[in-house]
Design an enzyme around this catalytic site. Structure first.
Site, PDB file in Angstrom:
ATOM      1  N   VAL A  72       0.811  -1.226   0.000  1.00 36.67           N
ATOM      2  CA  VAL A  72       0.000   0.000   0.000  1.00 36.67           C
ATOM      3  C   VAL A  72       0.841   1.272   0.000  1.00 36.67           C
ATOM      4  O   VAL A  72       0.290   2.370  -0.100  1.00 36.67           O
ATOM      5  CB  VAL A  72      -1.009   0.018   1.175  1.00 36.67           C
ATOM      6  CG1 VAL A  72      -1.941  -1.181   1.109  1.00 36.67           C
ATOM      7  CG2 VAL A  72      -0.303   0.112   2.526  1.00 36.67           C
ATOM      8  N   SER A 116      -0.657   7.896  13.713  1.00 36.61           N
ATOM      9  CA  SER A 116      -1.060   7.516  12.348  1.00 36.61           C
ATOM     10  C   SER A 116      -2.500   7.013  12.325  1.00 36.61           C
ATOM     11  O   SER A 116      -3.233   7.241  11.353  1.00 36.61           O
ATOM     12  CB  SER A 116      -0.106   6.457  11.785  1.00 36.61           C
ATOM     13  OG  SER A 116      -0.277   5.208  12.444  1.00 36.61           O
ATOM     14  N   LYS A 117      -2.918   6.336  13.389  1.00 31.79           N
ATOM     15  CA  LYS A 117      -4.294   5.834  13.439  1.00 31.79           C
ATOM     16  C   LYS A 117      -5.289   6.973  13.706  1.00 31.79           C
ATOM     17  O   LYS A 117      -6.412   6.949  13.197  1.00 31.79           O
ATOM     18  CB  LYS A 117      -4.418   4.737  14.497  1.00 31.79           C
ATOM     19  CG  LYS A 117      -3.707   3.443  14.100  1.00 31.79           C
ATOM     20  CD  LYS A 117      -4.387   2.794  12.888  1.00 31.79           C
ATOM     21  CE  LYS A 117      -3.782   1.457  12.520  1.00 31.79           C
ATOM     22  NZ  LYS A 117      -4.502   0.787  11.428  1.00 31.79           N
ATOM     23  N   TYR A 136       2.476   5.062  16.045  1.00 30.72           N
ATOM     24  CA  TYR A 136       1.352   4.251  15.553  1.00 30.72           C
ATOM     25  C   TYR A 136       0.035   4.950  15.875  1.00 30.72           C
ATOM     26  O   TYR A 136      -0.844   5.102  15.015  1.00 30.72           O
ATOM     27  CB  TYR A 136       1.412   2.873  16.211  1.00 30.72           C
ATOM     28  CG  TYR A 136       0.208   1.997  15.966  1.00 30.72           C
ATOM     29  CD1 TYR A 136       0.016   1.382  14.732  1.00 30.72           C
ATOM     30  CD2 TYR A 136      -0.723   1.749  16.981  1.00 30.72           C
ATOM     31  CE1 TYR A 136      -1.082   0.556  14.516  1.00 30.72           C
ATOM     32  CE2 TYR A 136      -1.812   0.918  16.771  1.00 30.72           C
ATOM     33  CZ  TYR A 136      -1.992   0.325  15.536  1.00 30.72           C
ATOM     34  OH  TYR A 136      -3.074  -0.488  15.328  1.00 30.72           O
ATOM     35  N   ALA A 137      -0.111   5.390  17.130  1.00 36.10           N
ATOM     36  CA  ALA A 137      -1.367   6.016  17.553  1.00 36.10           C
ATOM     37  C   ALA A 137      -1.642   7.288  16.748  1.00 36.10           C
ATOM     38  O   ALA A 137      -2.782   7.549  16.345  1.00 36.10           O
ATOM     39  CB  ALA A 137      -1.318   6.326  19.049  1.00 36.10           C
TER      40      ALA A 137
HETATM   41  N1  LIG Z   1      -3.982  -6.635  16.502  1.00 41.08           N
HETATM   42  C1  LIG Z   1      -4.513  -5.620  17.173  1.00 41.08           C
HETATM   43  O1  LIG Z   1      -4.599  -5.649  18.415  1.00 41.08           O
HETATM   44  C2  LIG Z   1      -5.051  -4.430  16.444  1.00 41.08           C
HETATM   45  C3  LIG Z   1      -5.717  -3.454  17.192  1.00 41.08           C
HETATM   46  C4  LIG Z   1      -6.216  -2.325  16.546  1.00 41.08           C
HETATM   47  C5  LIG Z   1      -6.053  -2.194  15.188  1.00 41.08           C
HETATM   48  N2  LIG Z   1      -5.401  -3.162  14.479  1.00 41.08           N
HETATM   49  C6  LIG Z   1      -5.231  -2.938  13.044  1.00 41.08           C
HETATM   50  O2  LIG Z   1      -5.684  -4.068  12.312  1.00 41.08           O
HETATM   51  C7  LIG Z   1      -4.957  -4.129  11.087  1.00 41.08           C
HETATM   52  C8  LIG Z   1      -4.440  -5.546  10.908  1.00 41.08           C
HETATM   53  O3  LIG Z   1      -3.524  -5.798  11.971  1.00 41.08           O
HETATM   54  P1  LIG Z   1      -3.158  -7.253  12.496  1.00 41.08           P
HETATM   55  O4  LIG Z   1      -3.360  -7.234  13.950  1.00 41.08           O
HETATM   56  O5  LIG Z   1      -3.815  -8.265  11.667  1.00 41.08           O
HETATM   57  O6  LIG Z   1      -1.591  -7.201  12.263  1.00 41.08           O
HETATM   58  P2  LIG Z   1      -0.564  -8.205  11.578  1.00 41.08           P
HETATM   59  O7  LIG Z   1      -0.907  -9.601  11.915  1.00 41.08           O
HETATM   60  O8  LIG Z   1       0.760  -7.642  11.946  1.00 41.08           O
HETATM   61  O9  LIG Z   1      -0.841  -8.011  10.018  1.00 41.08           O
HETATM   62  C9  LIG Z   1      -0.536  -6.818   9.381  1.00 41.08           C
HETATM   63  C10 LIG Z   1      -0.850  -6.983   7.913  1.00 41.08           C
HETATM   64  O10 LIG Z   1      -0.587  -5.741   7.248  1.00 41.08           O
HETATM   65  C11 LIG Z   1       0.267  -6.023   6.162  1.00 41.08           C
HETATM   66  N3  LIG Z   1       1.097  -4.889   5.789  1.00 41.08           N
HETATM   67  C12 LIG Z   1       2.009  -4.223   6.528  1.00 41.08           C
HETATM   68  N4  LIG Z   1       2.600  -3.257   5.809  1.00 41.08           N
HETATM   69  C13 LIG Z   1       2.046  -3.328   4.578  1.00 41.08           C
HETATM   70  C14 LIG Z   1       2.240  -2.615   3.364  1.00 41.08           C
HETATM   71  N5  LIG Z   1       3.135  -1.608   3.257  1.00 41.08           N
HETATM   72  N6  LIG Z   1       1.469  -2.943   2.292  1.00 41.08           N
HETATM   73  C15 LIG Z   1       0.577  -3.952   2.371  1.00 41.08           C
HETATM   74  N7  LIG Z   1       0.377  -4.688   3.460  1.00 41.08           N
HETATM   75  C16 LIG Z   1       1.105  -4.373   4.556  1.00 41.08           C
HETATM   76  C17 LIG Z   1       1.082  -7.225   6.587  1.00 41.08           C
HETATM   77  O11 LIG Z   1       1.692  -7.827   5.480  1.00 41.08           O
HETATM   78  P3  LIG Z   1       3.150  -8.575   5.584  1.00 41.08           P
HETATM   79  O12 LIG Z   1       2.859  -9.969   6.054  1.00 41.08           O
HETATM   80  O13 LIG Z   1       3.679  -8.498   4.196  1.00 41.08           O
HETATM   81  O14 LIG Z   1       3.971  -7.799   6.582  1.00 41.08           O
HETATM   82  C18 LIG Z   1       0.009  -8.051   7.238  1.00 41.08           C
HETATM   83  O15 LIG Z   1      -0.737  -8.735   6.286  1.00 41.08           O
HETATM   84  C19 LIG Z   1      -3.855  -3.078  11.165  1.00 41.08           C
HETATM   85  O16 LIG Z   1      -4.241  -1.924  10.448  1.00 41.08           O
HETATM   86  C20 LIG Z   1      -3.784  -2.791  12.645  1.00 41.08           C
HETATM   87  O17 LIG Z   1      -3.289  -1.507  12.911  1.00 41.08           O
HETATM   88  C21 LIG Z   1      -4.901  -4.273  15.062  1.00 41.08           C
END
Ligand SMILES: NC(=O)c1ccc[n+]([C@@H]2O[C@H](COP(=O)([O-])OP(=O)(O)OC[C@H]3O[C@@H](n4cnc5c(N)ncnc54)[C@H](OP(=O)(O)O)[C@@H]3O)[C@@H](O)[C@H]2O)c1
Length: 241
Positions: A55, A142-143, A139-140
């Site tokens: 992205v 950016s969110k 991170y916060a």
């Molecule tokens: N887990 C939580 O507690 C939590 C809480 C609030 C919000 N979120 C949000 O939920 C979303 C998903 O997070 P998650 O918990 O599933 O995290 P995750 O398991 O670390 O997965 C992150 C995903 O984003 C992808 N990504 C990172 N940089 C990218 C880029 N430049 N282009 C395309 N894809 C990219 C990763 O791909 P790669 O495998 O290639 O790195 C992976 O598929 C995020 O936006 C996160 O901020 C998560």
């Protein structure tokens, strides 16, 4: 907006919440799911079309948008979260590049398709958009920016028939929270709640027990009321005939 029969694109689809969103869209009968990933992805379900999509890469975003014929629901889920203490500008820029400008760039590229389908945008933000965790301040930030982007897009696109949802996700059990010894929701339950929120037309979706605990006060609060008052200033553009 029912998921059944729809075309859905999920960024960051190879693991974590994104992977669960792909599975949930399929189980709800999505006709086609585009899985945006940085590495090649193989998926057993023939309805899944992998998309090479970093992205932060404008050329990849353009190529992805050109390869998709129609789209009903865009889920901006890709994200990064790294520890920092705000001492390095580079950490802030790195988070903004993915979590804000990535969301922005992908949304702009797919907007013509979403306008055509009267579709929906779903931005996976975070409760940290509202209250930062001081170990991940970049991170916060950016969110918070991505959430504000979501609110403006919601107002700006309402007249074009595109729904814009924010997901105020709380702690979820993925690689991102590995090492944090706190209660976490499963990615599968979060994915279910996200699509429930879309199907129930909830503007702001609180998909886990922690975030759900602030849902009522957010929805009935002064800030949400102000968002609506401000949004009313945008004149509704006529929908194309
Ligand atoms: N887990 C939580 O507690 C939590 C809480 C609030 C919000 N979120 C949000 O939920 C979303 C998903 O997070 P998650 O918990 O599933 O995290 P995750 O398991 O670390 O997965 C992150 C995903 O984003 C992808 N990504 C990172 N940089 C990218 C880029 N430049 N282009 C395309 N894809 C990219 C990763 O791909 P790669 O495998 O290639 O790195 C992976 O598929 C995020 O936006 C996160 O901020 C998560």
């Amino acid at each position: 907006m029912k998921i059944e029969g729809k075309t859905v694109l999920v960024t960051g689809a190879n693991r974590g919440i994104g992977q669960a969103l792909v599975a949930e869209a399929l189980s709800r009968g999505a006709a086609r799911v585009y899985a945006g990933t940085r590495q090649p992805l193989a998926h057993p379900d023939a309805r899944v079309t992998p998309l090479n999509l970093d992205v932060t890469d404008a050329a990849q975003i353009r190529a992805a948008a050109e390869s998709v014929e129609s789209l009903d629901i865009l889920v901006n889920n890709a994200g990064i979260a790294l520890y920092d203490d705000l001492s390095e500008r580079a950490a802030l820029e790195q988070h903004l590049a993915v979590n804000l400008f990535g969301t922005y760039g992908v949304t702009q590229a797919f907007l013509p398709l979403l306008t055509g389908s009267q579709g929906a945008i779903v931005n996976n933000v975070s409760t940290m958009a509202l209250a930062p965790f001081p170990f991940t301040p970049a991170y916060a930030i950016s969110k918070a920016a991505a959430f504000n982007l979501t609110q403006s897009l919601r107002a700006l696109l309402a007249g074009r028939g595109v729904r814009v949802h924010a997901v105020l996700t709380g702690p979820t059990d993925t690689d991102m929270t590995r090492g944090f010894d706190i209660p976490k929701a499963s990615p599968e339950s979060v994915a279910r709640a996200i699509f429930d929120g879309v199907e129930n037309d909830e503007e702001d979706i609180f998909p886990d027990p922690m975030s759900a605990s602030i849902a009522d006060s957010w929805r009935n609060g002064a800030v949400k009321a102000m968002e609506r008052e401000n949004a009313a200033f945008v004149a509704a553009e006529p929908t194309a005939a």
